[in-house]
Design a protein around this motif. Structure first.
Motif, mmCIF file in Angstrom:
data_model
loop_
_atom_site.group_PDB
_atom_site.id
_atom_site.type_symbol
_atom_site.label_atom_id
_atom_site.label_comp_id
_atom_site.label_asym_id
_atom_site.label_seq_id
_atom_site.Cartn_x
_atom_site.Cartn_y
_atom_site.Cartn_z
ATOM 1 N N LYS A 100 -1.727 8.257 -1.793
ATOM 2 C CA LYS A 100 -1.247 7.565 -0.595
ATOM 3 C C LYS A 100 0.234 7.165 -0.713
ATOM 4 O O LYS A 100 1.025 7.354 0.203
ATOM 5 C CB LYS A 100 -2.103 6.332 -0.350
ATOM 6 C CG LYS A 100 -1.668 5.512 0.864
ATOM 7 C CD LYS A 100 -2.566 4.298 1.045
ATOM 8 C CE LYS A 100 -2.091 3.462 2.223
ATOM 9 N NZ LYS A 100 -2.907 2.265 2.413
ATOM 10 N N GLU A 101 0.595 6.651 -1.883
ATOM 11 C CA GLU A 101 1.974 6.193 -2.080
ATOM 12 C C GLU A 101 2.962 7.343 -1.994
ATOM 13 O O GLU A 101 4.090 7.173 -1.547
ATOM 14 C CB GLU A 101 2.108 5.490 -3.432
ATOM 15 C CG GLU A 101 1.382 4.160 -3.494
ATOM 16 C CD GLU A 101 1.636 3.447 -4.804
ATOM 17 O OE1 GLU A 101 2.421 3.983 -5.615
ATOM 18 O OE2 GLU A 101 1.056 2.376 -5.025
ATOM 19 N N ALA B 133 4.759 15.692 4.548
ATOM 20 C CA ALA B 133 3.547 15.241 3.858
ATOM 21 C C ALA B 133 2.713 16.431 3.391
ATOM 22 O O ALA B 133 2.158 16.434 2.289
ATOM 23 C CB ALA B 133 2.725 14.348 4.784
ATOM 24 N N PHE C 258 1.842 7.286 7.846
ATOM 25 C CA PHE C 258 0.783 7.276 6.828
ATOM 26 C C PHE C 258 0.413 5.871 6.384
ATOM 27 O O PHE C 258 -0.447 5.682 5.557
ATOM 28 C CB PHE C 258 1.202 8.110 5.615
ATOM 29 C CG PHE C 258 1.264 9.569 5.931
ATOM 30 C CD1 PHE C 258 0.112 10.328 5.973
ATOM 31 C CD2 PHE C 258 2.472 10.171 6.222
ATOM 32 C CE1 PHE C 258 0.180 11.671 6.284
ATOM 33 C CE2 PHE C 258 2.524 11.516 6.523
ATOM 34 C CZ PHE C 258 1.368 12.274 6.552
ATOM 35 N N ASN C 259 1.079 4.866 6.954
ATOM 36 C CA ASN C 259 0.760 3.492 6.574
ATOM 37 C C ASN C 259 -0.385 2.908 7.394
ATOM 38 O O ASN C 259 -0.771 1.778 7.209
ATOM 39 C CB ASN C 259 1.999 2.603 6.770
ATOM 40 C CG ASN C 259 2.978 2.790 5.627
ATOM 41 O OD1 ASN C 259 2.603 3.372 4.630
ATOM 42 N ND2 ASN C 259 4.190 2.310 5.796
ATOM 43 N N GLN C 260 -0.839 3.654 8.388
ATOM 44 C CA GLN C 260 -1.892 3.144 9.240
ATOM 45 C C GLN C 260 -2.838 4.263 9.611
ATOM 46 O O GLN C 260 -2.514 5.426 9.468
ATOM 47 C CB GLN C 260 -1.280 2.526 10.494
ATOM 48 C CG GLN C 260 -0.274 3.452 11.193
ATOM 49 C CD GLN C 260 0.503 2.738 12.252
ATOM 50 O OE1 GLN C 260 -0.073 2.227 13.183
ATOM 51 N NE2 GLN C 260 1.813 2.703 12.115
ATOM 52 N N ASP D 39 6.995 1.571 10.467
ATOM 53 C CA ASP D 39 6.308 2.084 9.287
ATOM 54 C C ASP D 39 6.039 3.563 9.435
ATOM 55 O O ASP D 39 5.955 4.103 10.525
ATOM 56 C CB ASP D 39 4.984 1.351 9.098
ATOM 57 C CG ASP D 39 5.194 -0.087 8.686
ATOM 58 O OD1 ASP D 39 4.297 -0.897 8.918
ATOM 59 O OD2 ASP D 39 6.292 -0.384 8.153
ATOM 60 N N SER D 40 5.912 4.220 8.334
ATOM 61 C CA SER D 40 5.582 5.640 8.359
ATOM 62 C C SER D 40 4.202 5.826 8.955
ATOM 63 O O SER D 40 3.349 4.954 8.930
ATOM 64 C CB SER D 40 5.612 6.197 6.934
ATOM 65 O OG SER D 40 5.102 7.494 6.919
ATOM 66 N N SER E 226 9.226 9.855 12.440
ATOM 67 C CA SER E 226 8.191 10.693 11.831
ATOM 68 C C SER E 226 8.023 12.048 12.491
ATOM 69 O O SER E 226 7.158 12.818 12.089
ATOM 70 C CB SER E 226 6.843 9.948 11.873
ATOM 71 O OG SER E 226 6.453 9.706 13.217
ATOM 72 N N THR F 135 3.267 8.297 1.777
ATOM 73 C CA THR F 135 3.609 7.213 2.704
ATOM 74 C C THR F 135 5.059 7.330 3.177
ATOM 75 O O THR F 135 5.360 7.132 4.349
ATOM 76 C CB THR F 135 3.401 5.847 2.024
ATOM 77 O OG1 THR F 135 2.013 5.671 1.795
ATOM 78 C CG2 THR F 135 3.914 4.720 2.921
ATOM 79 N N GLN G 149 -6.572 8.516 -1.342
ATOM 80 C CA GLN G 149 -6.182 7.174 -1.747
ATOM 81 C C GLN G 149 -5.221 7.209 -2.928
ATOM 82 O O GLN G 149 -4.273 6.418 -3.020
ATOM 83 C CB GLN G 149 -7.444 6.366 -2.123
ATOM 84 C CG GLN G 149 -8.297 5.943 -0.927
ATOM 85 C CD GLN G 149 -7.600 4.901 -0.065
ATOM 86 O OE1 GLN G 149 -6.739 4.163 -0.543
ATOM 87 N NE2 GLN G 149 -7.957 4.860 1.221
#
Length: 1252
Positions: free
Chosen positions: A24-25, A36, A163-165, A160-161, A244, A28, A21
């Motif tokens: 995360k930013e 990543a 990692f956004n979901q 969205d990337s 991605s 992302t 968490q």
């Protein structure tokens, strides 16, 4: 961790969740899973809170508990070994302990246990991700609503990337089941649920699975599903995959989408006629455009990645793209050439074919594209030409896209090799030239495009603008321009509207002014390149110069003259007429700035037309407000004539010289950021101006010289006012500091003898009793007073940097005195030698007995060098100049200094004894020809051939009395032939009575002394030679005065006798061994020949044989004729040397004028000077030009080296021509004769009627 409980698992899960968490930013925005992972691996380096995370603390404590004892034990062992000298250094200790710890049993067991535990924890986390799918469903629902309400302009590729979901991680069995459920035969609900699951899975897992081939096939088919929501989700999956996943995976997604689109267009039910137009609000069209847009976005991004992958991947993408674009409508009842093909949709979204530009940029991909086009998809190239801009918006968009694609294709050689191409609707094949002619015709024949099309960027997408943009790119590519533009057909197409205007033929051209400006822009770019200039001047084939097919230059110049005379009826009253004039004047300027261009333009009198337009505008501006730009345009055009010697001569004839220089200086003053020494880039124009008296006076009156001197003083003495001094400036190491180097070179370019004479003649040295520290020099006389002739304490104390500034002055003096006329002027007016000798005398260490020793410092070394240079005449092997640097060792400066004359003998080389030449048959044959001349027409030619034979075989024979006899008899016979006599002269009897009341000027007297000193050194003169030479010079002056005219001028050089010393007459005096009678007889006979105008410069001083305009200019034919052609031949024969001069801001004409004026004295040894004179006399005046070209060829490597060192001017003026022998280059000079003699001799013979 051997006792790992459920509580421990929950604790670790919590810690790991907290870590993920927190970061995360950071992850992302990662473009792929691999990126990543890299972010996580380097988290300690990038995250300042790394050591505060609970998971990190837990790991540190666990490692400490497990390995602490091992680390302590190894540390103790290393410490004891270090005390015994076996291990040294902290770094070595750490490395050793780390190595031993990692090799230990405890470390291996810890890693195994940690791996097992973390696998359990991670698996638990993955299972719990299923609980978060509700969040993902909400996101999908929201996206679905956006897709249904949006048009094709939605950015479906900006997903969205990953990692956004949350993701659903699936095994192979689950993926296999998913592929089966996505089969089009399955019920809609099953497929929708499967698609939802697919969108939740990581794209990398999907693409790497064994089920991907089947899944890909099903997705390709499902893209055609009538349910918009279904196909939208597939597009989102594709977009997410593109953003991605790595290239080797995304290529399969791209080919899937391309294949779907290809099948779509091949299906007859989707036939779309152009005539029906395109409604983007239509659901089906909207979906199609979204698919094409996603395809196009990937096309533009793919080149950034495919270089790092096997070529077959890229080839797969290229081939499926070209296959899609080449789709044709199958023959049938609906078949029509108006079929809306994929290219239309691609053109609508990427009108300028940016994707193709990127694909063609790199050789890696360009090769594949061109290979496939040539082998399989050549129809794509030919298809692009069947549409003419005659119809609706879609056709126009298609046309623009095709035009941009072709423009990019033709830049590359392989692309050009695709031509010629065959069109279905034409029997003949379309060649590359045909295509370029069509392009060119679009500039002026393209009809108006639809007013409603492309309303935002209408101008950018007009046919003319697009073609001009393409042609401009072609002009910048050498190979492309040669193949595409440099042909008569293309040039004729460009000139077509101009020829129509000249002939009065009616034309239907939209916006004539814009068309002409476009045409002029391309012509100017062509003229700026050597091959293009040649094409415009001479045409591309033998028929170009025929009357019915005039060369391009003729059309351009005639049209420009009509524009200047306001004689183009269709343009009369146009607001843009001045812009059109400026555009075509600029085309002409690109040509007449070069010697060969001016040679062709000269007969048209363009300089007169421009001057007339300038005068007319100037008079009009006195009564009516006139835009300043119009005046500036004409002045700038006239100013650029001075880029060549003959051009400068023409500029003087217009009467606009002063106005042009004032305009030039005004332009400099307005550009505050540009230094006076850097204006005009390489300074060629200023250097040409300074080589003539009229140019030098104009530079003085404009304020240019004052600004140059002021800037020099600021750099040398004051420093820059706008720089705050926080610490003292460093002491310069070089004799001339780098900050002053440009000013030094600018002064050298400026101070030629014609300029020095106009600026300093009869000017007294200020020699003030007091000089204020704030008193800044403003003129050349001030520079000499303050920096060179420092003969008082007041001058020395007025300098902040005495030594540095005085060295600058001495270096400048050294270069100036290399021009012997300048040396004589400075010596007679300011007694330079005596000032330097006095300074040397004062620079000694006082001794109790006898004279003291000279103090060796920077100034005394410089003075010693200058004194030797200005008091010794001689070539490279005849005098020895002391170095200006100190040697290492016990005797740092072995050169003797002196404070009075004569000079130490060590500076004079010993003259080698003349060898006794045995009888030579070739020489005997030459002498026999001269003693018994056969007055046949071939006699002179036979003499020349025999002379060349002797020069090549035994050049040393041609010296002394033999040389005197050769030139004496040859000139005598030529002077008796009316055909060979160019000037008519009255008989003159040289007697002492004629010059009884005459006297020589102080400059002439000093020249006589120097000549006699040199002659005695060469063992050519005896006692009383000074008196004999004085009588020769006075009789010459008297004799030439009979042929002089009266001229009223403010130029100093035209006030009375010839301004400089007669170096040619002195050379002949030495050749004749001081025989006055022979010398005068020879000179009188010689004065009748054309060669006398170019070898003997005083011969044409204010001469009646020249047009009065030429006389009033003060510009000698050697400059505007010989020097002009030297520059022209140099550019053709030695382009590297010519470029070196251009880069240095120096001109070949200036140094050649200096060499020729003083007959190469101090540059060649006496024997070579004799050969130079004899060669020009026997072989013709054009050999003077070939001689200079040969010298430049000899110096080529040195010139290139000194250009790089930024001291070319200094090198050429100071250094003698080491190793140059006329005989070595005679064969080379003979090779130039058949190529250039017709043009050169014609112009040399025209000096009597040279009109400007």
């Amino acid at each position: 961790m051997s006792h790992f409980t459920s509580e421990d698992e929950a604790l670790l899960q919590s810690m790991l969740r907290q870590l993920l968490q927190s970061v995360k930013e950071k992850i992302t925005g990662a473009p792929s899973v691999e990126c990543a992972e890299e972010i996580l691996l380097h988290l300690e380096e990038t995250d300042e809170n790394f050591h505060n995370y609970e998971f990190v603390k837990y790991l540190r404590q666990y490692i400490n508990n497990t390995l602490g004892s091992v680390i302590e034990e190894e540390t103790e062992k290393c410490t004891s070994a270090q005390n015994q000298g076996e291990v040294s250094g902290y770094d070595t200790l750490v490395q050793h302990v780390t190595k031993k710890t990692r090799e230990s049993k405890e470390y291996r067991e810890m890693m195994l246990a940690l791996k097992n535990v973390m696998m359990v924890v991670v698996e638990s986390l993955i299972n719990k991700f299923e609980e978060d799918r509700m969040c993902n469903k909400e996101l999908d629902s929201k996206t679905k609503k956006e897709c249904q309400s949006g048009y094709y302009t939605d950015n479906c590729s900006d997903s969205d990337s990953s990692f956004n979901q949350s993701y659903t991680f699936m095994n192979q069995e689950q993926l296999q089941l998913l592929a089966e459920r996505l089969d089009p035969i399955q019920p809609k609900e099953v497929r929708q649920e499967a698609l939802q699951t697919l969108c939740s899975a990581p794209p990398s897992d999907i693409l790497n699975s064994e089920s991907w081939p089947n899944l890909r096939k099903h997705l390709t088919m499902s893209l055609s599903d009538p349910d918009a929501t279904f196909s939208e989700k597939i597009l989102r999956f594709y977009a997410k995959t593109f953003s991605s996943s790595p290239f080797n995976m995304t290529r399969e997604v791209y080919t899937s989408l391309a294949k779907h689109l290809e099948l779509y267009f091949l299906s007859g039910e989707y036939y779309l006629p152009i005539s029906a137009g395109l409604d983007v609000s239509n659901t089906d069209i909207n979906r199609l455009l979204k698919k094409v847009r996603l395809l196009n976005e990937y096309q533009k991004e793919a080149p950034s990645f495919w270089i790092r992958h096997p070529e077959k991947y890229m080839e797969e993408i290229v081939e499926c793209t070209l296959s899609l674009l080449s789709v044709k409508c199958e023959p049938g009842p609906l078949a029509s050439p108006e079929f809306l093909s994929p290219v239309y949709f691609l053109a609508l979204l990427d009108i300028k074919a940016v994707w193709f530009k990127k694909w063609m940029h790199a050789y890696y991909s360009r090769t594949v594209v061109l290979r496939l086009l040539e082998k399989k998809y050549k129809s794509l190239v030919s298809d692009k030409q069947k549409f003419v801009y005659t119809g609706p918006e879609l056709q126009y968009i298609y046309f623009v896209h095709s035009l941009c694609l072709l423009g990019r294709l033709l830049i590359y050689k392989q692309g050009r090799n695709l031509f010629p191409v065959q069109l279905k609707n034409r029997k003949d094949r379309i060649s590359l030239t045909d295509l370029l002619v069509l392009f060119t015709q679009l500039i002026y024949y393209s009809p108006s495009y639809p007013k409603t099309a492309l309303t935002v960027h209408t101008d950018n997408y007009s046919p003319a603008s697009l073609v001009i943009e393409i042609l401009q790119v072609f002009c910048d590519q050498t190979g492309c321009a040669s193949e595409c533009l440099y042909t008569d057909a293309v040039i004729d197409a460009l000139l077509h509207p101009i020829q129509n205007l000249l002939s009065g033929t009616e034309m239907c051209i939209n916006c004539l002014e814009t068309t002409l400006i476009h045409v002029a822009d391309i012509l100017a770019r062509i003229a700026a390149v050597e091959d293009g200039l040649s094409l415009l001047l001479y045409g591309g084939n033998e028929n170009s110069a025929k009357e019915d097919n005039p060369t391009a230059v003729h059309v351009i110049v005639e049209f420009t003259k009509k524009l200047l005379h306001d004689d183009v009826s269709l343009l009369s009253g146009s607001e843009r007429l001045p812009v059109v004039k400026g555009a075509f004047i600029f085309v002409c300027r690109q040509m007449y700035r070069t010697c060969e261009g001016l040679q062709v333009l000269f007969p048209y009198g363009l300089h007169e037309s421009i001057a007339e337009a300038w005068k007319k505008t100037s008079l009009l501006s006195e009564r009516i407000p006139t835009p300043v730009t119009v005046l500036m345009l004409n002045l700038d055009a006239l100013l650029n004539f001075s880029a060549t010697p003959k051009g400068l001569f023409l500029l003087h004839s217009t009467g606009a010289m002063n106005d042009c220089v004032t305009f030039m200086f005004s332009s400099i003053s307005k550009r505050k950021q540009v230094n006076i020494t850097e204006y005009f880039g390489n300074g060629v124009i200023v250097t040409q101006m300074a080589t003539t008296p009229t140019g030098a006076v104009a530079l003085q009156s404009s304020g240019f010289i004052k600004a140059l001197v002021t800037e020099l003083w600021a750099l040398l003495e004051c420093g820059k006012d706008d720089v705050r001094i926080t610490q003292p400036r460093s002491t310069p190491v070089d004799p001339i500091d780098q900050s002053c180097q440009k000013s030094f070179l600018s002064l050298i370019n400026l101070l030629t003898y014609p300029a020095v004479f106009e600026l300093l003649s009869k000017q007294d040295m200020p020699n003030k009793p007091v000089y204020s520290l704030r008193e800044i020099p403003t003129d050349i006389i001030d520079i000499i007073d303050r920096l060179i002739i420092l003969n008082s304490e007041a001058k020395i104390h007025s300098l902040f940097s005495y030594e540095q500034s005085h060295i600058f002055g001495l270096r400048l003096l050294n270069v100036l005195c290399c021009e012997l006329n300048t040396l004589l002027l400075l010596e007679t007016q300011y007694k330079v030698s005596q000032v330097l000798l006095t300074a040397q005398e004062e620079n000694v260490i006082e001794a109790s007995k006898g004279p003291g020793d000279f103090i060796i410092d920077g100034l005394s070394i410089e003075r010693n060098h200058v004194l030797v240079r200005i008091n010794l005449i001689g070539g490279p092997q005849e005098r020895i100049l002391p170095l200006r640097v100190l040697d290492k060792g016990s005797d740092p400066y072995p050169w003797p200094m002196f404070s009075s004359f004569p000079l130490p003998k060590c500076y004079l080389s010993k003259i080698p004894r003349k060898a006794d030449f045995r009888q030579d048959n070739d020489l005997d044959n030459l002498l026999s020809l001269l003693k018994n001349p056969d007055k046949q027409s071939g006699w002179a030619e036979n003499c020349r051939k025999q002379f060349c034979k002797v020069m090549k075989a035994k050049p040393d024979i041609i010296s002394g009395m033999i040389l005197a006899e050769l030139i004496e008899k040859f000139v005598s016979h030529l002077s008796e032939s009316p055909l060979d006599c160019y000037f008519s002269t009255e008989d003159y009897k040289a007697t002492d009575a004629n010059v009884k009341n005459e006297s020589l000027s102080s400059v002439q007297q000093l020249g006589v002394e120097m000549t006699v000193r040199y002659g005695k050194y060469l063992n050519l003169l005896k006692e009383h030679a000074e008196n004999e030479l004085s009588l020769v010079l006075m009789n010459c002056e008297k004799f030439l005065k009979q042929q002089q005219t009266t001229v009223v001028s403010s130029l100093c050089c035209l006030q009375g006798a010839y301004a400089g010393y007669d170096w040619f007459a002195s050379s002949v005096f030495l050749i004749m061994s001081g025989d006055r009678e022979k010398t005068l007889t020879f000179l009188q006979q010689f004065s009748r020949l054309l060669i006398s105008a170019f070898l003997w410069l005083p011969r044409l001083h204010i001469s009646m044989h020249l047009p009065i305009t030429t006389v009033e200019s003060g510009i000698h034919p050697v400059y505007f004729c010989s020097a002009h052609y030297i520059e022209m031949l140099l550019k053709a024969e030695l382009p590297l040397v010519f470029s070196a001069f251009h880069m240095s801001g120096f001109t070949p004409s200036q140094i050649c004028l200096q060499w020729i004026t003083q007959c190469f004295w101090n540059y060649m040894d006496w024997s070579e000077i004799c050969h130079y004179i004899a060669t020009c006399i026997f072989l013709g005046p054009d050999y003077q030009i070939y001689m200079c070209i040969a010298v430049f060829r000899h110096l080529q490597q040195d010139i290139l080296k000194h250009t790089e060192a930024q001291d070319l001017q200094v090198f050429l003026k100071e250094e003698a021509l080491h190793g140059f022998r006329v005989s070595d280059y005679l064969e080379y000079m003979e090779s130039l004769e058949p190529v250039y003699r017709p043009v050169l001799l014609k112009d040399m013979r025209n000096i009597r009627v040279q009109t400007a």
